[in-house]
Design an enzyme around this catalytic site. Sequence first.
Site, PDB file in Angstrom:
ATOM      1  N   TYR A  55       0.875  -1.178   0.000  1.00  0.00           N
ATOM      2  CA  TYR A  55       0.000   0.000   0.000  1.00  0.00           C
ATOM      3  C   TYR A  55       0.907   1.220   0.000  1.00  0.00           C
ATOM      4  CZ  TYR A  55      -4.023   2.873   1.515  1.00  0.00           C
ATOM      5  OH  TYR A  55      -5.008   3.827   1.623  1.00  0.00           O
TER       6      TYR A  55
ATOM      7  N   ARG B 278      -6.451   9.998 -10.568  1.00  0.00           N
ATOM      8  CA  ARG B 278      -5.765  10.754  -9.521  1.00  0.00           C
ATOM      9  C   ARG B 278      -5.188   9.771  -8.524  1.00  0.00           C
ATOM     10  NH1 ARG B 278      -5.693  12.328  -4.532  1.00  0.00           N
ATOM     11  NH2 ARG B 278      -7.356  10.847  -4.070  1.00  0.00           N
TER      12      ARG B 278
ATOM     13  N   LYS C 189      -5.197  -2.053  -2.130  1.00  0.00           N
ATOM     14  CA  LYS C 189      -6.293  -1.866  -1.169  1.00  0.00           C
ATOM     15  C   LYS C 189      -6.927  -3.201  -0.796  1.00  0.00           C
ATOM     16  CE  LYS C 189      -7.129   2.657  -0.459  1.00  0.00           C
ATOM     17  NZ  LYS C 189      -7.684   3.394   0.664  1.00  0.00           N
TER      18      LYS C 189
ATOM     19  N   GLU D 147     -11.996   4.512  -5.616  1.00  0.00           N
ATOM     20  CA  GLU D 147     -10.647   4.858  -5.173  1.00  0.00           C
ATOM     21  C   GLU D 147      -9.930   5.725  -6.206  1.00  0.00           C
ATOM     22  OE1 GLU D 147      -7.460   4.866  -2.512  1.00  0.00           O
ATOM     23  OE2 GLU D 147      -9.450   3.968  -2.233  1.00  0.00           O
ATOM     24  N   ASP D 148      -9.421   6.853  -5.753  1.00  0.00           N
ATOM     25  CA  ASP D 148      -8.555   7.718  -6.559  1.00  0.00           C
ATOM     26  C   ASP D 148      -9.186   8.173  -7.873  1.00  0.00           C
ATOM     27  OD1 ASP D 148      -6.738   7.750  -4.571  1.00  0.00           O
ATOM     28  OD2 ASP D 148      -5.253   6.470  -5.522  1.00  0.00           O
TER      29      ASP D 148
ATOM     30  N   ASP E 152     -13.416   6.050  -0.627  1.00  0.00           N
ATOM     31  CA  ASP E 152     -12.469   6.095   0.485  1.00  0.00           C
ATOM     32  C   ASP E 152     -11.735   7.423   0.561  1.00  0.00           C
ATOM     33  OD1 ASP E 152     -11.079   4.844   2.713  1.00  0.00           O
ATOM     34  OD2 ASP E 152      -9.323   4.808   1.400  1.00  0.00           O
ATOM     35  N   ASP E 153     -11.451   8.043  -0.580  1.00  0.00           N
ATOM     36  CA  ASP E 153     -10.733   9.327  -0.568  1.00  0.00           C
ATOM     37  C   ASP E 153     -11.562  10.406   0.109  1.00  0.00           C
ATOM     38  OD1 ASP E 153      -8.518   8.351  -2.264  1.00  0.00           O
ATOM     39  OD2 ASP E 153     -10.092   8.210  -3.757  1.00  0.00           O
TER      40      ASP E 153
ATOM     41  N   ASN F 194      -0.262  11.769   0.455  1.00  0.00           N
ATOM     42  CA  ASN F 194       0.516  10.604   0.050  1.00  0.00           C
ATOM     43  C   ASN F 194       0.973  10.758  -1.387  1.00  0.00           C
ATOM     44  OD1 ASN F 194       0.318   8.914   2.394  1.00  0.00           O
ATOM     45  ND2 ASN F 194      -1.846   8.605   1.923  1.00  0.00           N
TER      46      ASN F 194
END
Length: 628
Positions: A148, A201, A219, A290-291, A313-314, A469
């Site tokens: 991760y 992203r 993930k 995600e992203d 999640d972001d 991150n």
Amino acid sequence: MSNFNSPIRLSSSLIKHLKYRVRMGSNPLLPHSRSFTTTEGHRPIIVHKRSLDILHDPWFNKGTSFSFTERDRLDLRGLLPPNVMSTEQQIERFMVDLKRLEEQARDGPSDPNALAKWRILNRLHDRNETMYYKVLIANIEEYAPIVYTPTVGLVCQNYSGLFRRPRGMYFSAEDRGEMMSMVYNWPADQVDMIVVTDGSRILGLGDLGVQGIGIAIGKLDLYVAAAGINPQRVLPVMIDVGTNNEKLLKDPLYLGLQRHRLDSDEYLAVIDEFMEAVFTRWPHVIVQFEDFQSKWAFKLLQRYRNTYRMFNDDVQGTAGVAIAGLLGAVRAQGRPMIDFPKQKIVVAGAGSAGIGVLNATRKTMARMLGNNEHAFQSAGRQFWVVDAKGLITEEREDLDPEARPFARNVKEIHRQGLREGASLVEVVQQVKPDVLLGLSAVGGLFSKEVLEALRGSTSTRPAIFAMSNPTTNAECTPEEAFSIVGDNVVFASGSPFKDVDLGNGHIGHCNQGNNMYLFPGIGLGTLLSGSRIVSDGMLQAAAECLAAYMTDEEVLKGVIYPSISSIRDITKEVAAAVIKEAIEEDLVEGYREMDSRELQKLSQEEIKEYVQNSMWSPEYPTLVYRKE
């Protein structure tokens, strides 16, 4: 923390849960021991392959751990060395090889050691899934940063070169009209968890196109390791709608569609078709987004969250982890969490993660203030948001609608000596915040000048959250924070850093505000509750559970997040809190043999027991061959 060794009377529903396992062939211990076989169980598994086909299947391969009876039953005798090894011996052999190969696996001076470790672990994953997860769980503190963040960012940047064996599914703009049939190409009849990305992203690295599949794989590795989701029931997904990364568009070795991204209704049509397809085949699956770039993250969340079991999640996971840390920072000041609405917070970053944190934090404050319109307005005045153009005020033109609620009143900021577009340094100097929260994806944004300005904070113990991150995008390092602001600062980051030796036996604790504290528990709790949606209340319950996990003694030392080594226990507690909230909101529909009525009868301890015994553990099952 609960103690599962203490005798607790079982409800009729949990007794029924045990009887079900007996009927299915498992061997639970007596009820008073409070230890049962998991619902994933250790029942024999029927396989339809033998010989080399078994050895080449990572789901069922045990390598040298196949017993002699299994070797005879599966036509493996003579295909393996004669010595049957225990899983402990296998792990020992692998770890010796890992240490030896770390350097040899490097492509050259530019290939970091972390990437070498990822390669070696990935090869094990390709050969033997059970052993892979056994190694990952046993060494989670060391290897979570490999599978991760931060290493997964490097993996995604280099994925076209690292790709060896397909993992997950790829849906592209070229597949429009075919997705409903495509989902049946996946071999698993049951999928519990999907992590999907469009690669637009990835962490703070920007548009990586199809290479973003690495973040979905990473993930789901943590869903298995932390939440005990069965690895045969997870599915990483990449939706390839093109890329706007010019380097990838010109790269002859790039594996994705080499055209610019779809936009507007064309883009939505692809995502809509994907969602309809996966929920048609797997109606009870949970999809984690995600992203996705900010322009789509909120729109897709609002579009689907009341129809499908999904969350982002972001937006929501990052917010929950941040809230838990912010509440911990209040406790670290020696104040009760109810004082949270008094905190002055300067936020650097107004992307999907930043706005997600702002919305969730304002809701948390408002709940503490009475949960009415006045409370909501009062909570909103505790934030000063700074983006690439400076302080956001009502004067800002072309302001993102999601950020508008946090734009400061012009007259009010003039009285504070500020203006539209004021720099981060100016804002920190004038506001003197309790918390400086970074979600900007700009490495080093908290410069020496910014940190020096924070020394003027009115708080006795200011907090710095450098949450971006991967590591290179962190707004500052813990060394910079402690050396410039002072030893009493509370520090947290999104990626892992080492603690700082402050001298005289004192340690500056670096807390990793990692989303993995929450998203596995949110996913597991939603799965086991059978909740129709992932509600705001369930997310809030997860955050508050994490905030309360640390003891007062730990928090006063500046430790506001627990050790990653406790991740399975943390996940169990978070999942139980999510289930409890789902019960209170009347959202539960049950899971497998635990129907909604039985679930509602469980005590808090029995909910935790239910969670514990629903978590998959990496143990080799007995394999029995049956011809198809």
